[in-house]
Design an enzyme around this catalytic site. Structure first.
Site, PDB file in Angstrom:
ATOM      1  N   ARG A 149       0.838  -1.196   0.000  1.00  0.00           N
ATOM      2  CA  ARG A 149       0.000   0.000   0.000  1.00  0.00           C
ATOM      3  C   ARG A 149       0.874   1.247   0.000  1.00  0.00           C
ATOM      4  NH1 ARG A 149      -4.944   0.356   2.173  1.00  0.00           N
ATOM      5  NH2 ARG A 149      -4.819   2.418   1.224  1.00  0.00           N
ATOM      6  N   CYS A 242     -13.412  -3.579  -4.734  1.00  0.00           N
ATOM      7  CA  CYS A 242     -12.019  -3.949  -4.494  1.00  0.00           C
ATOM      8  C   CYS A 242     -11.875  -5.405  -4.061  1.00  0.00           C
ATOM      9  CB  CYS A 242     -11.426  -3.042  -3.408  1.00  0.00           C
ATOM     10  SG  CYS A 242     -11.222  -1.326  -3.917  1.00  0.00           S
TER      11      CYS A 242
END
Length: 313
Positions: A149, A242
């Protein structure tokens, strides 16, 4: 309009600010007398950086707070990456413009300079995208996917600091930030089908704001809009978020509008992929038809299983 001020809402990442500045420059090129300001808004997706996107859940992780500011009048328009946009736009808002698309494909950046097929057995590849992970595992089931991330610069740094062999990023972001020299390999669509809307910008406005509609309307690229709306119709029918590996990419050529869509198991073991072609002005109908074809071919069972797993975890 000469004394007007236009406020653009944007996330605060380096890439988001580049995109907002690009829109600002395009507006000023057409309306030099307008004053344009940026308002940085932190979204839920920006705040939760230690959890993979698939586990955060929900739609609109990177747009919801910006859309709220647009609805209540704190900003006049919003600039998003189109691939972050949920299928459903809130009542009162609309896609005011979709500028010409940048390169839609994904790229591989490796420490060794080796392409995907030459990475060592068990190579560690960083990505938090289920779509990317599933497609990588489909062609290289031996590799190890490592959650990754953060903004683009952070992910590039983690290539070194977390001993990764490679990372996968959107070509558009890498190119927009002037980092094209870092690209090891542009991944062919036969290996890695892009996310719906990838490489395109979304300029979101209030439906009833004709002043801003007129300002951003000149930035719209009709061909890109038609293609992206076809992709989004495909995604909307599959109700993708997602938590599920869905990919879709369309293009216009002499044969009309062509759209390829994919649904994949998260481990890459099963991949359902088809293509449809039709008239350019029928892109949304083609998107819906392609989604129905994938559902009939077994994608429905995959999506149902993945959604049940997401809800129970």
């Amino acid at each position: 309009m000469a004394s007007a001020t236009v406020t653009i809402g944007t996330r605060g990442s380096q890439l988001a600010l580049w995109q907002a500045e690009w829109v600002k420059s395009a507006i000023l090129a057409n309306h030099p007398a307008i004053r344009v300001e940026l308002a940085i808004i932190k979204t839920r997706g920006d705040k939760i950086l230690d959890v993979p996107l698939a586990k955060v859940g929900g739609k609109g992780l990177f747009v919801k707070e910006i859309e709220e500011a647009l609805l209540d009048g704190r900003i006049d328009l919003a600039v998003h990456s189109m691939k972050d946009m949920p299928a459903d736009i809130p009542t009162g808002l609309c896609i005011g413009a979709i500028p010409k698309r940048e390169e839609p494909r994904d790229v591989l950046i490796t420490r060794s300079g080796d392409p995907l097929e030459a990475l060592p057995q068990g190579a560690r590849v960083g990505t938090s995208s289920l779509r990317r992970a599933a497609q990588l595992l489909h062609v290289r089931p031996d590799i190890r996917i490592v959650p990754l991330r953060g903004n683009l610069d952070t992910r590039l740094k983690k290539l070194e600091t977390e001993s990764l062999d490679a990372i996968v990023l959107a070509a558009a972001g890498v190119r927009r930030l002037g980092l094209a020299d870092r690209i090891t390999q542009v991944l062919d669509e036969t290996v890695m089908l892009p996310a719906v809307g990838q490489g395109a910008l979304c300029i979101e406005t209030r439906t009833d704001d004709s002043r801003i509609g007129a300002v951003v309307g000149a930035l719209d690229d009709p061909t890109t809009r038609q293609v992206v709306l076809g992709e989004r119709a495909f995604l909307n029918r599959l109700e993708g978020g997602c938590q599920v590996p869905i990919a879709g990419h369309g293009h216009m050529d002499a044969n009309g509008f062509t759209l390829t869509g994919l649904v994949c198991d998260v481990d890459g073991s099963r991949q359902i992929k088809q293509t449809r072609t039709g008239a350019p002005d029928q892109s949304e109908q083609i998107g819906l038809a392609l989604a129905e074809a994938l559902l009939a071919a077994g994608a429905g069972a995959i999506l149902e299983r993945l959604n049940e797993h997401a809800q129970s975890s």
